[in-house]
Write an enzyme that holds these catalytic residues in place. Sequence first.
Site, short mmCIF file in Angstrom:
data_model
loop_
_atom_site.label_atom_id
_atom_site.label_comp_id
_atom_site.label_asym_id
_atom_site.label_seq_id
_atom_site.Cartn_x
_atom_site.Cartn_y
_atom_site.Cartn_z
N ARG A 99 -0.67 -7.74 -21.39
CA ARG A 99 -1.29 -7.21 -23.04
C ARG A 99 -0.67 -6.44 -24.04
O ARG A 99 -0.81 -6.67 -25.09
CB ARG A 99 -2.90 -6.93 -22.85
CG ARG A 99 -2.47 -5.63 -21.68
CD ARG A 99 -4.21 -5.11 -20.68
NE ARG A 99 -4.73 -5.43 -22.21
CZ ARG A 99 -5.45 -4.18 -23.17
NH1 ARG A 99 -4.17 -3.05 -23.09
NH2 ARG A 99 -6.31 -4.76 -23.85
N PRO A 144 0.85 -1.05 -0.22
CA PRO A 144 0.01 0.01 0.00
C PRO A 144 0.96 1.02 -0.46
O PRO A 144 1.16 2.33 -0.52
CB PRO A 144 -0.74 0.15 0.88
CG PRO A 144 -1.03 -1.91 1.92
CD PRO A 144 0.36 -1.55 1.17
N GLU A 184 1.67 -8.24 8.01
CA GLU A 184 1.75 -7.10 8.65
C GLU A 184 2.67 -5.75 8.52
O GLU A 184 2.25 -5.31 7.37
CB GLU A 184 1.94 -7.11 10.66
CG GLU A 184 2.27 -5.10 10.69
CD GLU A 184 0.59 -4.94 10.91
OE1 GLU A 184 0.93 -3.28 11.29
OE2 GLU A 184 -0.03 -5.97 10.81
N ASP A 216 -6.16 2.43 -26.23
CA ASP A 216 -6.89 1.96 -24.78
C ASP A 216 -6.80 3.25 -23.82
O ASP A 216 -6.19 4.44 -23.85
CB ASP A 216 -6.01 1.21 -24.17
CG ASP A 216 -6.20 -0.24 -24.53
OD1 ASP A 216 -7.47 -0.66 -24.86
OD2 ASP A 216 -5.16 -1.29 -24.14
#
Length: 246
Positions: free
Chosen positions: A155, A90, A117, A170
């Site tokens: 991709r 994160p 953790e 895209d």
Amino acid sequence: MKIDVLTLFPEMFSGVFGSSILKKAKEKEIVQYQTVNFRDFSDSKHKTVDDYPYGGGAGMVLKAQPIFDAVECLKEKKASSKPRIILLCPQGETYTQKKAEELAKEDHLIFICGHYEGYDERIREHLVTDEISIGDYVLTGGELGAMVVIDSVVRLLPGVLGNEDSPITDSFSTGLLEHPQYTRPADFRGMKVPDVLLSGNHQHIDEWREKESLRRTFTRRKDLLEHYRLNDKQKKWLKEWEAEKK
């Protein structure tokens, strides 16, 4: 491209690597996948990979030793490459299409998927080259994040998609969101395809797509326009839309 994934749950990747575009890329020998359970590299009697944090606190922390040894083993097997070693966490930089395009130029990627953790800080400081977050939220582990990144990178590799122009248009690849798309029938329950797309005039179609791509970005993700270089025609369209809002 060689993709190695360090994870405590390698079974999570079998369906992803064995389906759809990722499967086709492997069958075409454009990419190789390998999942590695870094518990196998633990030097402890009971194969533990985590321990209590120094200084106390909640949760368990992944130890440096198993992950360092696993990465070093993978690097030795492919000694000719200098892999990008990616930590899913994160605290990493928010993932973008630009980052996907950057990683797609590499020939060896190693993903580290954590649990518990967090990681021993020495993994961040002395082993990884990139820290990536797929969004401002917390998942149980890094596996889902790794799947997202791998899919978006593979991709982009030449020969993976049937149409080589697909990734070029895209959303985010051009700096704007993609224009609306339609297919047959031209009239579905009274909802009709824009006439310009049926005209056969490719110059007018290209201009319509450019304008609708800009309009969609203006209405949905105006923040993307802060760093987008507009041409004179696009500036004129934006002024018209801004005036309509007043």
